[in-house]
Write a protein that holds these residues in place. Structure first.
Motif, PDB file in Angstrom:
ATOM      1  N   GLU A 176       2.942  -9.691  10.623  1.00 34.30           N
ATOM      2  CA  GLU A 176       3.523  -8.352  10.679  1.00 34.30           C
ATOM      3  C   GLU A 176       5.031  -8.486  10.836  1.00 34.30           C
ATOM      4  O   GLU A 176       5.501  -9.104  11.787  1.00 34.30           O
ATOM      5  CB  GLU A 176       2.930  -7.571  11.852  1.00 34.30           C
ATOM      6  CG  GLU A 176       3.421  -6.146  11.951  1.00 34.30           C
ATOM      7  CD  GLU A 176       2.606  -5.346  12.958  1.00 34.30           C
ATOM      8  OE1 GLU A 176       3.221  -4.556  13.684  1.00 34.30           O
ATOM      9  OE2 GLU A 176       1.376  -5.530  13.022  1.00 34.30           O
ATOM     10  N   GLU A 177       5.761  -7.924   9.891  1.00 38.59           N
ATOM     11  CA  GLU A 177       7.231  -7.971   9.910  1.00 38.59           C
ATOM     12  C   GLU A 177       7.733  -9.404  10.114  1.00 38.59           C
ATOM     13  O   GLU A 177       8.568  -9.680  10.977  1.00 38.59           O
ATOM     14  CB  GLU A 177       7.782  -7.041  10.990  1.00 38.59           C
ATOM     15  CG  GLU A 177       7.445  -5.574  10.748  1.00 38.59           C
ATOM     16  CD  GLU A 177       8.006  -4.664  11.817  1.00 38.59           C
ATOM     17  OE1 GLU A 177       8.568  -5.199  12.809  1.00 38.59           O
ATOM     18  OE2 GLU A 177       7.888  -3.437  11.669  1.00 38.59           O
ATOM     19  N   HIS A 178       7.210 -10.313   9.299  1.00 38.94           N
ATOM     20  CA  HIS A 178       7.633 -11.717   9.264  1.00 38.94           C
ATOM     21  C   HIS A 178       7.296 -12.490  10.537  1.00 38.94           C
ATOM     22  O   HIS A 178       7.793 -13.600  10.743  1.00 38.94           O
ATOM     23  CB  HIS A 178       9.137 -11.828   8.990  1.00 38.94           C
ATOM     24  CG  HIS A 178       9.602 -11.079   7.789  1.00 38.94           C
ATOM     25  ND1 HIS A 178       9.222 -11.430   6.507  1.00 38.94           N
ATOM     26  CD2 HIS A 178      10.391  -9.974   7.665  1.00 38.94           C
ATOM     27  CE1 HIS A 178       9.766 -10.599   5.639  1.00 38.94           C
ATOM     28  NE2 HIS A 178      10.474  -9.695   6.315  1.00 38.94           N
ATOM     29  N   GLN A 179       6.471 -11.931  11.393  1.00 42.80           N
ATOM     30  CA  GLN A 179       6.029 -12.623  12.614  1.00 42.80           C
ATOM     31  C   GLN A 179       4.517 -12.811  12.550  1.00 42.80           C
ATOM     32  O   GLN A 179       3.785 -11.891  12.186  1.00 42.80           O
ATOM     33  CB  GLN A 179       6.399 -11.821  13.862  1.00 42.80           C
ATOM     34  CG  GLN A 179       5.812 -12.355  15.162  1.00 42.80           C
ATOM     35  CD  GLN A 179       6.376 -13.706  15.568  1.00 42.80           C
ATOM     36  OE1 GLN A 179       7.582 -13.897  15.657  1.00 42.80           O
ATOM     37  NE2 GLN A 179       5.489 -14.669  15.820  1.00 42.80           N
ATOM     38  N   GLN A 180       4.076 -14.007  12.904  1.00 42.41           N
ATOM     39  CA  GLN A 180       2.646 -14.282  12.985  1.00 42.41           C
ATOM     40  C   GLN A 180       2.165 -14.002  14.401  1.00 42.41           C
ATOM     41  O   GLN A 180       2.846 -14.319  15.383  1.00 42.41           O
ATOM     42  CB  GLN A 180       2.353 -15.734  12.627  1.00 42.41           C
ATOM     43  CG  GLN A 180       0.863 -16.089  12.639  1.00 42.41           C
ATOM     44  CD  GLN A 180       0.601 -17.532  12.242  1.00 42.41           C
ATOM     45  OE1 GLN A 180       1.523 -18.238  11.817  1.00 42.41           O
ATOM     46  NE2 GLN A 180      -0.622 -17.986  12.389  1.00 42.41           N
ATOM     47  N   ILE A 227      -3.629 -11.095  22.814  1.00 41.25           N
ATOM     48  CA  ILE A 227      -2.726 -11.155  21.663  1.00 41.25           C
ATOM     49  C   ILE A 227      -1.464 -11.896  22.065  1.00 41.25           C
ATOM     50  O   ILE A 227      -0.834 -11.573  23.086  1.00 41.25           O
ATOM     51  CB  ILE A 227      -2.376  -9.750  21.155  1.00 41.25           C
ATOM     52  CG1 ILE A 227      -3.651  -9.022  20.714  1.00 41.25           C
ATOM     53  CG2 ILE A 227      -1.374  -9.825  20.000  1.00 41.25           C
ATOM     54  CD1 ILE A 227      -3.447  -7.549  20.446  1.00 41.25           C
ATOM     55  N   LEU A 228      -1.084 -12.893  21.253  1.00 35.53           N
ATOM     56  CA  LEU A 228       0.110 -13.698  21.507  1.00 35.53           C
ATOM     57  C   LEU A 228       0.877 -13.888  20.204  1.00 35.53           C
ATOM     58  O   LEU A 228       0.266 -13.943  19.130  1.00 35.53           O
ATOM     59  CB  LEU A 228      -0.268 -15.079  22.050  1.00 35.53           C
ATOM     60  CG  LEU A 228      -1.013 -15.147  23.386  1.00 35.53           C
ATOM     61  CD1 LEU A 228      -1.594 -16.534  23.587  1.00 35.53           C
ATOM     62  CD2 LEU A 228      -0.069 -14.799  24.525  1.00 35.53           C
ATOM     63  N   PRO A 229       2.196 -14.037  20.268  1.00 35.51           N
ATOM     64  CA  PRO A 229       2.949 -14.352  19.060  1.00 35.51           C
ATOM     65  C   PRO A 229       2.842 -15.839  18.736  1.00 35.51           C
ATOM     66  O   PRO A 229       2.596 -16.666  19.615  1.00 35.51           O
ATOM     67  CB  PRO A 229       4.384 -13.987  19.445  1.00 35.51           C
ATOM     68  CG  PRO A 229       4.438 -14.273  20.912  1.00 35.51           C
ATOM     69  CD  PRO A 229       3.074 -13.906  21.448  1.00 35.51           C
TER      70      PRO A 229
END
Length: 276
Positions: free
Chosen positions: A39-43, A103-105
């Protein structure tokens, strides 16, 4: 102030995304569910556990949830990745889920770069960062209790720890009689059924440093051979270019727990003052 949520994802929105399952087949069979999406270049990673599959995994995942939920906002910033816990029972990709969703980046592994591509100061910096984040964890009253190289990550130019399934409050270590640890990183006293401690965390990090500096993994055929290695035969042998780190590693990997240097401030000073 206790922080339950850092991200503010909406469950329905997440479930509408294309989630890719990253769980290994054996983990799937035991109820562990790991997914990722972009999402928006972040996994981002979504981790949870199906109920009534494997009690030990349910307990481990609950320990990780308890760990994140116990942290203050300041502690999160100094130890862990930003996170969100969604306390919903739901169905994800046709899997029935009984526990909350964590949920973690995504974050880059701290020790991914081979040491032969870095200079001494860069290596020292990574080692100091790892010691500092572990120091913050201990000051917060917790042991990681299962440190491996892959549990240290870089996020927004800061070093963080991940995977707290075996984490234990330092004041509660004697209550945990069951030993869950990775033999490659086990301190000698753990092979004698002693409780995990700050000293065993330090030893595990010493093994992480040693393997990274040598770019070789320790090897043993079985649990008994690992015990012999850690309790009797392990000797610190570094390439000549990294001999400046030997004093620090020797202090972290002393076999007798009572002699091991567990003062992280002293370990950091030892690294800083080592001459090449």
């Amino acid at each position: 102030m206790q922080v339950q949520n850092i991200f503010k994802f909406n469950l329905e929105d997440i479930l509408s995304k294309k989630l890719t399952c990253a769980s290994q087949p054996n983990s799937l069979a035991l109820g562990r569910r790991v997914f990722y999406w972009f999402e928006e270049h972040q996994q981002y990673w979504l981790k949870t556990q199906a109920l009534q599959n494997e009690v030990s995994l349910e307990d481990a995942f609950q320990r990780e949830l308890d760990f994140y939920s116990s942290l203050s906002e300041k502690q999160i910033e100094s130890i862990a990745l930003p996170f969100q816990i969604l306390k919903h029972s739901t169905v994800v990709n046709n899997f029935n889920i009984g526990m909350p969703l964590l949920i973690l980046p995504h974050a880059k592994f701290l020790f991914d770069e081979p040491t032969n591509t870095l200079n001494i100061d860069q290596i020292k910096h990574k080692m100091l960062q790892a010691l500092s984040v572990l120091e913050n964890l201990h000051k917060a009253g917790w042991l990681h209790a299962d440190l491996k190289a892959e549990h240290f990550v870089e996020y927004n130019n800061q070093t963080k720890l991940i995977d707290f399934e075996q984490s234990i409050k330092i004041k509660d270590t004697l209550k945990f009689s069951q030993l869950n640890a990775t033999p490659r990183h086990m301190a000698p006293e753990l092979f004698h059924a002693e409780a995990k401690s700050i000293a065993s965390d330090i030893y595990a990090l010493g093994i992480v440093f040693y393997e990274w500096l040598k770019q070789e993994r320790l090897f043993a055929n079985n649990y008994y051979d690992w015990a012999v290695l850690h309790c009797q035969t392990l000797k610190i042998e570094l390439p000549e270019s990294f001999i400046c780190f030997k004093r620090t590693l020797d202090a972290m990997l002393i076999k007798q727990k009572t002699d091991r240097l567990i003062d992280i401030s002293a370990l950091k000073m030892s690294l800083i003052t080592e001459n090449v």
